[in-house]
Each structure stands twice: as C-alpha cells, then as structure tokens.
Design an enzyme around this catalytic site. Structure first.
Site, PDB file in Angstrom:
ATOM      1  N   TYR A 176      83.145  42.309 102.444  1.00  9.47           N
ATOM      2  CA  TYR A 176      83.977  42.651 103.585  1.00  9.47           C
ATOM      3  C   TYR A 176      83.884  44.165 103.727  1.00  9.47           C
ATOM      4  O   TYR A 176      84.176  44.897 102.781  1.00  9.47           O
ATOM      5  CB  TYR A 176      85.429  42.250 103.354  1.00  9.47           C
ATOM      6  CG  TYR A 176      85.731  40.786 103.527  1.00  9.47           C
ATOM      7  CD1 TYR A 176      85.550  40.169 104.761  1.00  9.47           C
ATOM      8  CD2 TYR A 176      86.211  40.018 102.472  1.00  9.47           C
ATOM      9  CE1 TYR A 176      85.845  38.824 104.937  1.00  9.47           C
ATOM     10  CE2 TYR A 176      86.514  38.671 102.634  1.00  9.47           C
ATOM     11  CZ  TYR A 176      86.322  38.086 103.871  1.00  9.47           C
ATOM     12  OH  TYR A 176      86.604  36.758 104.046  1.00  9.47           O
ATOM     13  N   ASP A 231      82.465  37.693 110.522  1.00  3.21           N
ATOM     14  CA  ASP A 231      83.275  36.831 111.394  1.00  3.21           C
ATOM     15  C   ASP A 231      84.765  37.026 111.187  1.00  3.21           C
ATOM     16  O   ASP A 231      85.562  36.150 111.514  1.00  3.21           O
ATOM     17  CB  ASP A 231      82.902  35.361 111.176  1.00  3.21           C
ATOM     18  CG  ASP A 231      83.073  34.913 109.727  1.00  3.21           C
ATOM     19  OD1 ASP A 231      83.583  35.712 108.914  1.00  3.21           O
ATOM     20  OD2 ASP A 231      82.688  33.775 109.408  1.00  3.21           O
ATOM     21  N   HIS A 241      83.362  30.445 108.668  1.00  3.30           N
ATOM     22  CA  HIS A 241      84.372  30.842 107.690  1.00  3.30           C
ATOM     23  C   HIS A 241      85.188  29.637 107.208  1.00  3.30           C
ATOM     24  O   HIS A 241      86.394  29.727 106.972  1.00  3.30           O
ATOM     25  CB  HIS A 241      85.301  31.897 108.290  1.00  3.30           C
ATOM     26  CG  HIS A 241      85.764  32.940 107.322  1.00  3.30           C
ATOM     27  ND1 HIS A 241      85.188  34.179 107.230  1.00  3.30           N
ATOM     28  CD2 HIS A 241      86.748  32.925 106.386  1.00  3.30           C
ATOM     29  CE1 HIS A 241      85.811  34.892 106.296  1.00  3.30           C
ATOM     30  NE2 HIS A 241      86.759  34.138 105.767  1.00  3.30           N
TER      31      HIS A 241
END
Length: 495
Positions: A238, A266, A357
C-alpha cells in the site's frame, strides 16, 4: 535501568487526562497520543490503567510503538510477577469460543475449503470474523467472485495417459509446486497468535509462494525470518502518502530477497464494509452514545484503523518512480478492466493481478475470472502478452477454479480468506491440509481433463459462453451458502 512499575500504580492512570496502558510488558503514557489514535479513543480508554496487549497484538506489528511514538512515552516495565496475579475474567464470548474449539472436528474431517470457513466462524472472535468475512455494501461482488466460476464448464478429454501428473510451475522466475500463492491479507493475529508466520511456515513445507502484506500483524522481518533459505516471497505494497516511508520499505524488502513488488491500486479509499463497521460500533458504550448522539461517528472498524496512510493520489506516472528505486519486478494489483491491463504493460510493469480486493471495495465490480479472457485478448492484440504475467484472485475455492483460471490465461491464482480460516482453526497444520486439498483437487481435474503438465492446459478446454450472464439460474452452492449464512453444525451449536 528501566523503572519497574506495579499494576496498582498503572491502574491509577485511567482518565483521558492521564492514561497509561500496558503493552508487551512495558507501560506507556498515551495521554497525548489518545486524540490521534487512528482506531479512535474508545479502544484505548477501554484498557486505561490495564494490560492492552491482548487487544493490541492482533492489530499492530510488535515494533510499531517504538517506530511511531517518542521514547519518553515509555514510563518503564511492568512488574510481571504482580501482573501475573491480576485476575482476568473470562467473557461470555471467550467462553463460547473455548467450548467451540473443544468441539472442533478433527483435521482429517476437513474435505474442502468451505469446511475450514464453517469451523472458523465458530472459533473466531466476533470482531475477527467481521473483519475477515466482510465485503462492501450488499456483498454482491464478494459472492459473485465465487459464483462466476460456476458459469464456466469443462470440455474433458479421455483416453490420455495421465498416470504421472506434474502440477508445478514457475511464477516470476520462482519454481512452485502449484500455480497458487497465498495472497496478502491483513491482521493475521486476529485469527492466530503467530499471525502471518503461520502461513510462512506452511508455504515452506509445501513449496508455495507467500505474498507478504503491508498491513500484517507480524513485522515484515519476522515473516521473512521464518522463511526457508530458498523460499520465494513477494511484497504487497500500500503506497504511503509519505513516499519516503514507501521507498524505505521497498528498498528494505528488496535487500531481504523479495522476488516481486505488487502495488495495490484499488484502494484510494476504503469500501463500505458494513459488517466490520457494525462490529466496531457495537463495541461503543451505549450510555455514552445516548449522551453524545450528535458526536458519534460510525467509523469503518478494523479496516479504517489500519489504513489511513494510503495515498489516494497514486497514478500511472508513479510507476517510473517505483522503477527508479527497485530492481524487483513490479506488478499492479487491483486491475479490473482490459484497458488498465494494457496500460500496465505499456508503463513497463512485469504483470498484473486482476482483483476487486475480495469484493471489499466497489460492489458490482466484475469478478477477476469474468474479465480474464478479455484481458488476455486485449494484451495479445497489442502484442503485450509475451513475458507479461497475469494473475487473478478472489473467489477461488476449488482445484477446478484454479484449472479454469490457468486455461483462460492466468499464470497463477492468489487465495486469501480460505487460508486465514484454516490458520485460525488449526494453525500451520490446517494451512498445510488446505494446500494438500487444493493440490489433490487440481491434480484430479488435470487427469479428468487429459493433461499432465501446466503447459498442456489451453483455453479450448473450457466453455465460457455464459460467463457474462449474471442472472442465469445456477445450481445452489450449498457448501458456500451454509458457510456464508448461519447454519447448524455438528452438535447443534450455532455458528
């Protein structure tokens, strides 16, 4: 020399204006930090003057306090001898979980991934189950991820010598026993005290690649240190709004031998995960809510507490910067259209992960398996498919699902939740058992389909004419449905 502090002294500091908590044997003054805690003040106040280790450990890696708080907030070490005599009452939930664990089926009775999910629901704490199992909004995409595989049918071949079947393959240059990797999932210690290290150990014994999550409960180095000398691991990233933090992490990961960098794209903001949100809200003090009803914010549970740092400004131009700071192959995780798959290749990425996700972000986003064929066609039209590796994740629960993905062009598949459930229920042995089940199922399907190695699997072996028909009648998937909804297990106790 560290000051030794008694539990009685810590208990005196239990107000917002003066709050101490015990974490991993050390006493911290969190008075100044309280308003800034990403998870809100309530959880800290719940443990004001007490030992918060049990609540802290599943959410945070062990070194996070030392990394982010000033040294002076540590007031000293707790008197462990006296702390051991402090009585901790067993809650009703703790009692229910203890009894559920005593009645768990034997590991040999686990025949598929859904069995592990059913058991996990009964032995996980409510906040852990809410976080692991939640999807966004009405959870349509989360369920579609699995049900989409039901619209793909096989074209089996017969009279082929399939005595010897080889399920091994190569992914990003690393040999693996299956075209499967354990994908990045956050907060492993919500399910097991050893957290992600459990997955690492099972991957080592079964020769499977592990993708290490940014938001692990264990520290990155703990996970890497648990791996074998030649064990392949990837890093899921991330991207932090502070790019220096991301750069330091990426460079360190490369120095520790990571074989791939998977940038998650995403999550510019979190999806509306209501199950997780309700669980967080249910822990609030009802009396305080009624007194301050206009001030209550129903935040996004465990997910929000650990992910505020993610950079929503991430864009394609940033790929060049990532290529400048690492020699690891860069893959984009979270691609959901053929257009973006082509862009990823044009920007010089080594590959992509088609993923929504796990159905936790945008509800009604397409399942990865649904768009896989059109993505491969788009890459071929642009002559971008050679050396560009496409992976998918989401909804894979059977060896037949893996076969379908490989037939449609995937290099391999990522599986997350089922391994969390196996880990939460049975530890390392549970994860190993589930890997063995996937191995057995995949090998069986290969034999029925008349192939003996991965390279033999081709697109003409599957029928995808109905892949876009979302509203056709499908056979009821009882195993999935009974895991997802409440059911009566052995013994009659409610899951």
């Amino acid at each position: 020399m560290s000051r030794i502090i008694s539990p009685e002294e810590v208990a005196k500091h239990n107000q917002k204006s003066d709050i101490w908590v015990i974490i991993h044997g050390k006493v911290y003054d969190l008075t100044q930090f309280l308003p800034d805690h990403p998870g809100g003040q309530k959880i800290i106040m719940k443990y004001a003057g007490k030992d918060a280790t049990k609540a802290f450990e599943p959410i945070h890696p062990p070194d996070i306090v030392d990394r982010f708080l000033a040294p002076e907030v540590c007031m000293g070490s707790i008197d462990l001898e006296k702390l051991s005599h402090v009585k901790i009452e067993e809650t009703e939930e703790d009692k229910q979980i203890r009894l559920a664990r005593e009645k768990m089926p034997r590991l040999e009775e686990m025949y598929n991934s859904f069995d592990f999910e059913t058991v996990a629901r009964s032995v996980l704490k409510s906040d852990a189950w809410a976080y692991y199992s939640s999807g966004s909004d009405d959870e349509i995409t989360m369920r579609e991820n699995h049900s989409a595989f039901h619209r793909i049918w096989f074209r089996p071949r017969v009279m082929v010598n399939v005595k010897d079947v080889d399920t091994s393959t190569e992914m990003l240059g690393s040999r693996t026993s299956l075209p499967l990797y354990i994908t990045a999932t956050a907060l492993g210690k919500l399910g097991h005290p050893e957290g992600e290290v459990v997955l690492t150990k099972a991957c080592k014994t079964r020769d499977i690649i592990q993708m290490i999550p940014t938001l692990a409960s264990c520290s990155f180095d703990e996970i890497v240190n648990a791996a074998g000398p030649n064990q392949a691991q990837w890093l899921q990233l991330y991207v932090n709004s502070n790019r220096q933090v991301s750069e330091k992490f990426v460079r360190h990961a490369e120095s520790r031998g990571m074989k791939g960098l998977f940038i998650t794209v995403d999550a510019p903001q979190l999806g509306h995960r209501e199950k997780d949100m309700r669980q967080k809200y249910s822990q609030e003090d009802p009396d305080e809510i009624s007194r301050n009803s206009t001030e209550v914010v129903r935040d996004q549970g465990a997910a929000r507490a650990i992910s505020n740092f993610i950079d929503p400004s991430l864009c394609w131009d940033d790929i060049a910067w990532f290529k400048s700071i690492t020699n690891m192959p860069i893959l984009i995780k979270g691609v959901q259209t053929a257009q973006d798959a082509v862009l990823a290749a044009k920007y010089g990425c080594k590959g992509i992960v088609l993923s929504n996700h796990g159905g936790r972000q945008l509800d009604f986003a397409p399942s990865a398996i649904e768009i896989l064929a059109e993505v491969m066609d788009a890459l071929k039209r642009e002559n971008l498919d050679k050396g560009f590796e496409v992976y998918i994740d989401g909804g894979i629960r059977r060896g037949s699902d893996i076969f379908k993905a490989i037939a449609l062009g995937a290099k391999g598949v990522g599986i997350g939740r089922p391994f969390l459930y196996a880990m939460s229920s049975y530890g390392v042995e549970g994860v190993e058992k589930l890997l063995d089940l996937f191995q057995s199922e995949f090998e069986m399907v290969m034999r029925f389909m008349g192939v003996t190695k991965i390279s033999d699997i081709t697109a003409d072996m599957v029928d995808i004419r109905n892949i876009k028909d979302h509203f056709v009648a499908n056979p009821i998937d009882y195993l999935s449905q009974t895991s997802y909804e409440r059911m009566q297990p052995r013994g009659g106790s409610k899951l």
